[in-house]
Motif scaffolding. Structure first.
Motif, PDB file in Angstrom:
ATOM      1  N   UNK A  15       0.860  -1.176   0.000  1.00 15.43           N
ATOM      2  CA  UNK A  15       0.000   0.000   0.000  1.00 15.43           C
ATOM      3  C   UNK A  15       0.897   1.227   0.000  1.00 15.43           C
ATOM      4  N   UNK A  16       0.695   2.102  -0.969  1.00 18.72           N
ATOM      5  CA  UNK A  16       1.507   3.309  -1.092  1.00 18.72           C
ATOM      6  C   UNK A  16       0.585   4.508  -1.274  1.00 18.72           C
ATOM      7  N   UNK A  17       1.106   5.699  -1.014  1.00 20.50           N
ATOM      8  CA  UNK A  17       0.314   6.901  -1.223  1.00 20.50           C
ATOM      9  C   UNK A  17       0.723   8.019  -0.295  1.00 20.50           C
ATOM     10  N   UNK A  18       0.055   9.148  -0.446  1.00 18.30           N
ATOM     11  CA  UNK A  18       0.330  10.303   0.392  1.00 18.30           C
ATOM     12  C   UNK A  18      -0.014  10.023   1.848  1.00 18.30           C
ATOM     13  N   UNK A  19       0.525  10.855   2.731  1.00 16.07           N
ATOM     14  CA  UNK A  19       0.181  10.756   4.140  1.00 16.07           C
ATOM     15  C   UNK A  19      -1.292  11.107   4.347  1.00 16.07           C
ATOM     16  N   UNK A  20      -1.891  10.423   5.302  1.00 13.04           N
ATOM     17  CA  UNK A  20      -3.237  10.753   5.771  1.00 13.04           C
ATOM     18  C   UNK A  20      -4.340  10.496   4.743  1.00 13.04           C
ATOM     19  N   UNK A  21      -4.138   9.506   3.866  1.00 11.74           N
ATOM     20  CA  UNK A  21      -5.200   9.145   2.922  1.00 11.74           C
ATOM     21  C   UNK A  21      -5.951   7.893   3.372  1.00 11.74           C
ATOM     22  N   UNK A  22      -5.499   7.288   4.480  1.00  6.96           N
ATOM     23  CA  UNK A  22      -6.203   6.137   5.027  1.00  6.96           C
ATOM     24  C   UNK A  22      -5.561   4.797   4.762  1.00  6.96           C
ATOM     25  N   UNK A  23      -4.264   4.769   4.471  1.00  4.98           N
ATOM     26  CA  UNK A  23      -3.591   3.493   4.195  1.00  4.98           C
ATOM     27  C   UNK A  23      -3.630   2.561   5.404  1.00  4.98           C
ATOM     28  N   UNK A  24      -3.359   3.099   6.577  1.00  9.49           N
ATOM     29  CA  UNK A  24      -3.320   2.249   7.773  1.00  9.49           C
ATOM     30  C   UNK A  24      -4.711   1.723   8.124  1.00  9.49           C
ATOM     31  N   UNK A  25      -5.731   2.544   7.930  1.00  7.14           N
ATOM     32  CA  UNK A  25      -7.105   2.081   8.150  1.00  7.14           C
ATOM     33  C   UNK A  25      -7.451   0.986   7.159  1.00  7.14           C
ATOM     34  N   UNK A  26      -7.035   1.154   5.908  1.00  3.86           N
ATOM     35  CA  UNK A  26      -7.269   0.127   4.900  1.00  3.86           C
ATOM     36  C   UNK A  26      -6.525  -1.155   5.248  1.00  3.86           C
ATOM     37  N   UNK A  27      -5.317  -1.030   5.744  1.00  5.42           N
ATOM     38  CA  UNK A  27      -4.553  -2.212   6.149  1.00  5.42           C
ATOM     39  C   UNK A  27      -5.291  -2.978   7.242  1.00  5.42           C
ATOM     40  N   UNK A  28      -5.874  -2.251   8.167  1.00  3.98           N
ATOM     41  CA  UNK A  28      -6.638  -2.899   9.247  1.00  3.98           C
ATOM     42  C   UNK A  28      -7.817  -3.674   8.680  1.00  3.98           C
ATOM     43  N   UNK A  29      -8.495  -3.098   7.684  1.00  2.00           N
ATOM     44  CA  UNK A  29      -9.635  -3.783   7.076  1.00  2.00           C
ATOM     45  C   UNK A  29      -9.199  -5.024   6.296  1.00  2.00           C
ATOM     46  N   UNK A  30      -8.041  -4.957   5.675  1.00  2.00           N
ATOM     47  CA  UNK A  30      -7.546  -6.091   4.883  1.00  2.00           C
ATOM     48  C   UNK A  30      -7.034  -7.224   5.757  1.00  2.00           C
ATOM     49  N   UNK A  31      -6.436  -6.889   6.898  1.00  3.87           N
ATOM     50  CA  UNK A  31      -5.757  -7.902   7.705  1.00  3.87           C
ATOM     51  C   UNK A  31      -6.480  -8.268   8.989  1.00  3.87           C
ATOM     52  N   UNK A  32      -7.357  -7.380   9.471  1.00  2.00           N
ATOM     53  CA  UNK A  32      -8.001  -7.622  10.753  1.00  2.00           C
ATOM     54  C   UNK A  32      -7.131  -7.260  11.929  1.00  2.00           C
ATOM     55  N   UNK A  33      -5.976  -6.633  11.670  1.00  2.00           N
ATOM     56  CA  UNK A  33      -5.052  -6.226  12.728  1.00  2.00           C
ATOM     57  C   UNK A  33      -5.119  -4.719  12.930  1.00  2.00           C
ATOM     58  N   UNK A  34      -5.112  -4.294  14.182  1.00  4.50           N
ATOM     59  CA  UNK A  34      -5.038  -2.868  14.476  1.00  4.50           C
ATOM     60  C   UNK A  34      -3.630  -2.369  14.214  1.00  4.50           C
ATOM     61  N   UNK A  35      -3.538  -1.200  13.589  1.00  5.83           N
ATOM     62  CA  UNK A  35      -2.247  -0.562  13.337  1.00  5.83           C
ATOM     63  C   UNK A  35      -2.329   0.873  13.801  1.00  5.83           C
ATOM     64  N   UNK A  36      -1.193   1.528  13.858  1.00  7.96           N
ATOM     65  CA  UNK A  36      -1.164   2.927  14.287  1.00  7.96           C
ATOM     66  C   UNK A  36      -1.826   3.801  13.242  1.00  7.96           C
ATOM     67  N   UNK A  37      -2.896   4.501  13.657  1.00  2.87           N
ATOM     68  CA  UNK A  37      -3.564   5.437  12.767  1.00  2.87           C
ATOM     69  C   UNK A  37      -3.767   6.744  13.511  1.00  2.87           C
ATOM     70  N   UNK A  38      -3.997   7.797  12.779  1.00  2.00           N
ATOM     71  CA  UNK A  38      -4.229   9.077  13.434  1.00  2.00           C
ATOM     72  C   UNK A  38      -4.494  10.150  12.418  1.00  2.00           C
ATOM     73  N   UNK A  39      -5.035  11.267  12.892  1.00  2.47           N
ATOM     74  CA  UNK A  39      -5.326  12.375  11.992  1.00  2.47           C
ATOM     75  C   UNK A  39      -4.066  13.136  11.611  1.00  2.47           C
TER      76      UNK A  39
END
Length: 210
Positions: A15-39
């Motif tokens: 997963x690549x892209x600009x900061x704050x576009x929701x990559x980490x949230x998407x990773x959580x949805x794909x894997x079921x694992x919580x990751x560091x996310x924030x505004x």
């Protein structure tokens, strides 16, 4: 310094892209694992790998590039260089590169950086994935905030050098996947990935995009 500590896996989706576009949230949805996310942009500074050893497969969330509050330009450029180098060095193992963009803001951002001597980061990265023979999938995130859905997606295709309408680039093995990761609405991306897994003759990986 290039990112270190990559698990030895022979199939990967990045997963690549600009900061704050929701990559980490998407990773959580794909894997079921919580990751560091924030505004705050730039929360992810190192790759986050989620791997399954028996299938020799992993999802990797690479750090965001572009503006990051409190991070000097030299450091931002170093992160971008490391992201590019990571993809380049591991291209043979990367089944698909998911470029995550903010559906509401991406057109304005691209147009703002489309000067004669500058290629917008998103357009540049999309072309880079193609150049290193990594199948690009554009996950157009936060689509719940977009009113003119079809028009916006058609404009994005135009900016990326794809002929509209966007629907011809969607579906299994497709390139454009409108999603809303925060609400768990990512089926178009899973559908695109399923096609790329089949093309790579890795039907064993379909279990990760059910």
């Amino acid at each position: 310094m290039t990112f270190e500590g990559r698990p030895n896996r022979d199939a990967e989706v990045v997963l690549v892209g600009r900061s704050n576009v929701g990559k980490s949230t998407l990773m959580r949805e794909l894997t079921g694992h919580d990751v560091s996310t924030g505004k705050k942009p730039g929360v992810t500074r190192r790759p986050n790998h989620f791997d399954w050893a028996p299938q020799s497969f992993m999802f990797t969330d690479l750090p965001g590039f572009g503006f990051m509050t409190g991070v000097e330009e030299e450091k931002r450029e170093a992160i971008k260089t490391d992201v590019v180098r990571y993809v380049e060095e591991n291209a043979d193992s990367i089944v698909a590169g998911v470029l995550v963009v903010d559906g509401k803001a991406v057109i304005d951002i691209i147009d703002r950086h489309s000067d004669a001597d500058e290629i917008p980061h998103d357009v540049e990265l999309f072309g880079f994935l193609q150049d290193v023979d990594v199948a690009p999938v554009v996950a157009v995130n936060k689509m719940d905030k977009v009113d003119d859905r079809d028009e916006r997606l058609d404009e994005l295709c135009d900016r990326l050098g794809l002929y509209p309408p966007w629907q011809q680039w969607s579906g299994e093995g497709g390139t454009i996947a409108p999603i809303t990761a925060k609400k768990g609405s990512i089926e178009p991306l899973k559908e695109a990935l399923r096609g790329h897994f089949r093309e790579a003759k890795r039907d064993d990986l379909l279990q990760f995009v059910k």
